[in-house]
Design an enzyme around this catalytic site. Sequence first.
Site, PDB file in Angstrom:
ATOM      1  N   ALA A   1     -60.567  27.318 -82.129  1.00 13.13           N
ATOM      2  CA  ALA A   1     -60.995  25.934 -81.859  1.00 13.13           C
ATOM      3  C   ALA A   1     -61.327  25.142 -83.115  1.00 13.13           C
ATOM      4  O   ALA A   1     -61.396  23.912 -83.076  1.00 13.13           O
ATOM      5  CB  ALA A   1     -62.199  25.945 -80.909  1.00 13.13           C
TER       6      ALA A   1
ATOM      7  N   GLY B   1     -59.015  29.319 -87.771  1.00 13.57           N
ATOM      8  CA  GLY B   1     -58.283  29.570 -86.531  1.00 13.57           C
ATOM      9  C   GLY B   1     -57.477  28.358 -86.110  1.00 13.57           C
ATOM     10  O   GLY B   1     -56.316  28.461 -85.710  1.00 13.57           O
TER      11      GLY B   1
ATOM     12  N   ALA C   1     -56.354  26.088 -88.074  1.00 13.57           N
ATOM     13  CA  ALA C   1     -55.229  25.965 -89.025  1.00 13.57           C
ATOM     14  C   ALA C   1     -54.083  26.902 -88.639  1.00 13.57           C
ATOM     15  O   ALA C   1     -52.908  26.526 -88.734  1.00 13.57           O
ATOM     16  CB  ALA C   1     -55.707  26.250 -90.449  1.00 13.57           C
TER      17      ALA C   1
ATOM     18  N   ASP D   1     -61.358  30.823 -77.508  1.00 13.05           N
ATOM     19  CA  ASP D   1     -62.586  30.532 -78.258  1.00 13.05           C
ATOM     20  C   ASP D   1     -63.768  30.532 -77.293  1.00 13.05           C
ATOM     21  O   ASP D   1     -63.612  30.228 -76.113  1.00 13.05           O
ATOM     22  CB  ASP D   1     -62.493  29.174 -78.980  1.00 13.05           C
ATOM     23  CG  ASP D   1     -63.393  29.102 -80.203  1.00 13.05           C
ATOM     24  OD1 ASP D   1     -62.872  29.122 -81.331  1.00 13.05           O
ATOM     25  OD2 ASP D   1     -64.642  29.067 -80.032  1.00 13.05           O
TER      26      ASP D   1
ATOM     27  N   TYR E   1     -71.974  41.604 -92.247  1.00 16.26           N
ATOM     28  CA  TYR E   1     -70.702  40.854 -92.275  1.00 16.26           C
ATOM     29  C   TYR E   1     -69.727  41.568 -93.212  1.00 16.26           C
ATOM     30  O   TYR E   1     -68.566  41.804 -92.869  1.00 16.26           O
ATOM     31  CB  TYR E   1     -70.963  39.420 -92.752  1.00 16.26           C
ATOM     32  CG  TYR E   1     -69.697  38.592 -92.902  1.00 16.26           C
ATOM     33  CD1 TYR E   1     -69.067  38.049 -91.785  1.00 16.26           C
ATOM     34  CD2 TYR E   1     -69.135  38.358 -94.164  1.00 16.26           C
ATOM     35  CE1 TYR E   1     -67.900  37.297 -91.916  1.00 16.26           C
ATOM     36  CE2 TYR E   1     -67.972  37.604 -94.302  1.00 16.26           C
ATOM     37  CZ  TYR E   1     -67.359  37.073 -93.175  1.00 16.26           C
ATOM     38  OH  TYR E   1     -66.204  36.338 -93.316  1.00 16.26           O
TER      39      TYR E   1
ATOM     40  N   THR F   1     -65.852  25.847 -94.115  1.00 15.17           N
ATOM     41  CA  THR F   1     -65.774  25.732 -92.654  1.00 15.17           C
ATOM     42  C   THR F   1     -67.186  25.826 -92.086  1.00 15.17           C
ATOM     43  O   THR F   1     -68.154  26.084 -92.812  1.00 15.17           O
ATOM     44  CB  THR F   1     -64.947  26.880 -92.056  1.00 15.17           C
ATOM     45  OG1 THR F   1     -65.627  28.099 -92.352  1.00 15.17           O
ATOM     46  CG2 THR F   1     -63.535  26.934 -92.616  1.00 15.17           C
TER      47      THR F   1
HETATM   48  N1  LIG Z   1     -65.171  30.445 -94.167  1.00 16.81           N
HETATM   49  C1  LIG Z   1     -65.011  31.351 -95.108  1.00 16.81           C
HETATM   50  O1  LIG Z   1     -65.444  31.175 -96.249  1.00 16.81           O
HETATM   51  C2  LIG Z   1     -64.243  32.595 -94.819  1.00 16.81           C
HETATM   52  C3  LIG Z   1     -63.918  33.000 -93.531  1.00 16.81           C
HETATM   53  N2  LIG Z   1     -63.205  34.153 -93.348  1.00 16.81           N
HETATM   54  C4  LIG Z   1     -62.838  34.603 -92.030  1.00 16.81           C
HETATM   55  O2  LIG Z   1     -62.010  33.634 -91.408  1.00 16.81           O
HETATM   56  C5  LIG Z   1     -62.159  33.711 -90.001  1.00 16.81           C
HETATM   57  C6  LIG Z   1     -62.434  32.332 -89.448  1.00 16.81           C
HETATM   58  O3  LIG Z   1     -63.634  31.853 -90.018  1.00 16.81           O
HETATM   59  P1  LIG Z   1     -63.967  30.304 -90.136  1.00 16.81           P
HETATM   60  O4  LIG Z   1     -62.854  29.502 -89.650  1.00 16.81           O
HETATM   61  O5  LIG Z   1     -64.510  30.101 -91.471  1.00 16.81           O
HETATM   62  O6  LIG Z   1     -65.177  30.229 -89.094  1.00 16.81           O
HETATM   63  P2  LIG Z   1     -65.625  29.052 -88.123  1.00 16.81           P
HETATM   64  O7  LIG Z   1     -67.045  29.354 -87.776  1.00 16.81           O
HETATM   65  O8  LIG Z   1     -65.297  27.725 -88.680  1.00 16.81           O
HETATM   66  O9  LIG Z   1     -64.696  29.277 -86.836  1.00 16.81           O
HETATM   67  C7  LIG Z   1     -64.787  30.460 -86.092  1.00 16.81           C
HETATM   68  C8  LIG Z   1     -64.380  30.185 -84.646  1.00 16.81           C
HETATM   69  O10 LIG Z   1     -64.556  31.401 -83.930  1.00 16.81           O
HETATM   70  C9  LIG Z   1     -65.201  31.126 -82.709  1.00 16.81           C
HETATM   71  N3  LIG Z   1     -65.951  32.291 -82.262  1.00 16.81           N
HETATM   72  C10 LIG Z   1     -67.098  32.783 -82.781  1.00 16.81           C
HETATM   73  N4  LIG Z   1     -67.514  33.815 -82.053  1.00 16.81           N
HETATM   74  C11 LIG Z   1     -66.603  33.996 -81.067  1.00 16.81           C
HETATM   75  C12 LIG Z   1     -66.501  34.904 -79.988  1.00 16.81           C
HETATM   76  N5  LIG Z   1     -67.455  35.822 -79.761  1.00 16.81           N
HETATM   77  N6  LIG Z   1     -65.436  34.819 -79.161  1.00 16.81           N
HETATM   78  C13 LIG Z   1     -64.484  33.866 -79.347  1.00 16.81           C
HETATM   79  N7  LIG Z   1     -64.552  32.950 -80.349  1.00 16.81           N
HETATM   80  C14 LIG Z   1     -65.602  33.029 -81.196  1.00 16.81           C
HETATM   81  C15 LIG Z   1     -66.125  29.958 -83.020  1.00 16.81           C
HETATM   82  O11 LIG Z   1     -66.515  29.248 -81.831  1.00 16.81           O
HETATM   83  C16 LIG Z   1     -65.267  29.137 -83.955  1.00 16.81           C
HETATM   84  O12 LIG Z   1     -64.490  28.196 -83.251  1.00 16.81           O
HETATM   85  C17 LIG Z   1     -63.264  34.732 -89.747  1.00 16.81           C
HETATM   86  O13 LIG Z   1     -62.688  35.982 -89.466  1.00 16.81           O
HETATM   87  C18 LIG Z   1     -63.998  34.783 -91.073  1.00 16.81           C
HETATM   88  O14 LIG Z   1     -64.664  35.996 -91.267  1.00 16.81           O
HETATM   89  C19 LIG Z   1     -62.772  34.919 -94.382  1.00 16.81           C
HETATM   90  C20 LIG Z   1     -63.054  34.555 -95.657  1.00 16.81           C
HETATM   91  C21 LIG Z   1     -63.818  33.385 -95.973  1.00 16.81           C
HETATM   92  C1  LIG Z   2     -73.556  34.531-101.277  1.00 19.17           C
HETATM   93  C2  LIG Z   2     -73.560  33.905 -99.929  1.00 19.17           C
HETATM   94  C3  LIG Z   2     -72.321  33.132 -99.664  1.00 19.17           C
HETATM   95  C4  LIG Z   2     -72.265  32.624 -98.256  1.00 19.17           C
HETATM   96  C5  LIG Z   2     -71.527  33.598 -97.432  1.00 19.17           C
HETATM   97  C6  LIG Z   2     -71.224  33.107 -96.076  1.00 19.17           C
HETATM   98  C7  LIG Z   2     -70.048  33.312 -95.518  1.00 19.17           C
HETATM   99  C8  LIG Z   2     -68.980  33.916 -96.264  1.00 19.17           C
HETATM  100  C9  LIG Z   2     -67.877  34.278 -95.602  1.00 19.17           C
HETATM  101  C10 LIG Z   2     -66.822  34.925 -96.349  1.00 19.17           C
HETATM  102  O1  LIG Z   2     -65.961  35.599 -95.777  1.00 19.17           O
HETATM  103  C11 LIG Z   2     -66.934  34.748 -97.798  1.00 19.17           C
HETATM  104  C12 LIG Z   2     -65.794  35.172 -98.562  1.00 19.17           C
HETATM  105  C13 LIG Z   2     -65.943  35.621 -99.795  1.00 19.17           C
HETATM  106  C14 LIG Z   2     -67.165  36.041-100.507  1.00 19.17           C
HETATM  107  C15 LIG Z   2     -68.257  35.013-100.665  1.00 19.17           C
HETATM  108  C16 LIG Z   2     -69.129  35.030-101.610  1.00 19.17           C
HETATM  109  C17 LIG Z   2     -69.126  36.042-102.660  1.00 19.17           C
HETATM  110  C18 LIG Z   2     -70.136  35.745-103.640  1.00 19.17           C
HETATM  111  C19 LIG Z   2     -70.023  36.723-104.763  1.00 19.17           C
HETATM  112  C20 LIG Z   2     -68.972  36.350-105.710  1.00 19.17           C
HETATM  113  O2  LIG Z   2     -69.208  35.405-106.448  1.00 19.17           O
HETATM  114  O3  LIG Z   2     -67.932  37.012-105.734  1.00 19.17           O
END
Ligand SMILES: NC(=O)C1=CN([C@@H]2O[C@H](COP(=O)(O)OP(=O)(O)OC[C@H]3O[C@@H](n4cnc5c(N)ncnc54)[C@H](O)[C@@H]3O)[C@@H](O)[C@H]2O)C=CC1
Ligand SMILES: CCCCC/C=C\C=C\C(=O)C/C=C\C/C=C\CCCC(=O)O
Length: 260
Positions: free
Chosen positions: A14, A18, A20, A36, A150, A187
Amino acid sequence: MDLKNKVAVVTGGAQGLGRAFVEVLLKQGSNVAFIDVNEPLGKELKATLAEEYGPGRVEFYAADVSSKEEFIGAFKKIVDRFGHIDIMYNNAAVVNENDWEKTIAINMTGLVRGTYLALQYMKDNPDGKGAIINISSTAGLCYVPTAPIYTATKYAVVGFSRAIAAVAMKSNLGLRINTLCPGVMKTNLLSSSNIEDHFGQFSQLEELKEMVLERNDFVKPEDVAMASLPLVIDESKNGKILKIDADGMEFISLPEIPAM
Ligand SMILES: NC(=O)C1=CN([C@@H]2O[C@H](COP(=O)(O)OP(=O)(O)OC[C@H]3O[C@@H](n4cnc5c(N)ncnc54)[C@H](O)[C@@H]3O)[C@@H](O)[C@H]2O)C=CC1
Ligand SMILES: CCCCC/C=C\C=C\C(=O)C/C=C\C/C=C\CCCC(=O)O
């Protein structure tokens, strides 16, 4: 695998990364079902995308991936609607160090169930093909110091996906499982969560998050989604780990068991 007229499922579709994935797959000609837990947002996005890409090409299913009944129910509805599944993105995840059991239930158990459900349906595909992309993080290769649970779930995604990919290959299933490790993206996951829920007992380390935000080395969800496509299209890719962050893209090599 050609993406045209394929059926793709995206969890957590949603918003954020996701969303994207949903949009890039629609642009490439696939039909997309996204799941979602956020029903209002899911319905709103479905309406927007149906207008842009045509009503028959995108469906939304409200379900919590940590609920066995809801997830199985959503899969059944998707297969009833589209007939089969070619592509699965296990993307839904949360950062909640306070309710850490819930974090494991969504990020790990939900992803395992999504993978097994997809395999169960894909093995009957007439073309014998199917591609699963499991979303880890650079946190699944390094770590987020304030988020040990996490981090653990994202390491689990890497290990589980490598092992199941080897099993699929050795069983000649014709199905492929690859892992995507994105760097930090701006995000909802990063920006808007309640700080205590987010970091639990480590919330005094909030400044670490600020340091990450100030570094400004983000990757865009749209770029990550585009980068994931070769893992689906290229049928030589199985058991791979693709990292994509502000430094670019790289396939990561981890140690192998020599005899395997
Ligand atoms: N945002 C970041 O910096 C990073 C994110 N990721 C990964 O990317 C993926 C997507 O994350 P984002 O888009 O950043 O998060 P987001 O929080 O923007 O979106 C996540 C979506 O998943 C849905 N969701 C959460 N719990 C759920 C459940 N129990 N059942 C069904 N839907 C559920 C939420 O309602 C939301 O729409 C995740 O696997 C996250 O770990 C990986 C690296 C970095
Ligand atoms: C240090 C807190 C950062 C906030 C973390 C919250 C969500 C992060 C989700 C991720 O999947 C993050 C992805 C990569 C790592 C994030 C931070 C690493 C910080 C350490 C470094 O500088 O490498």
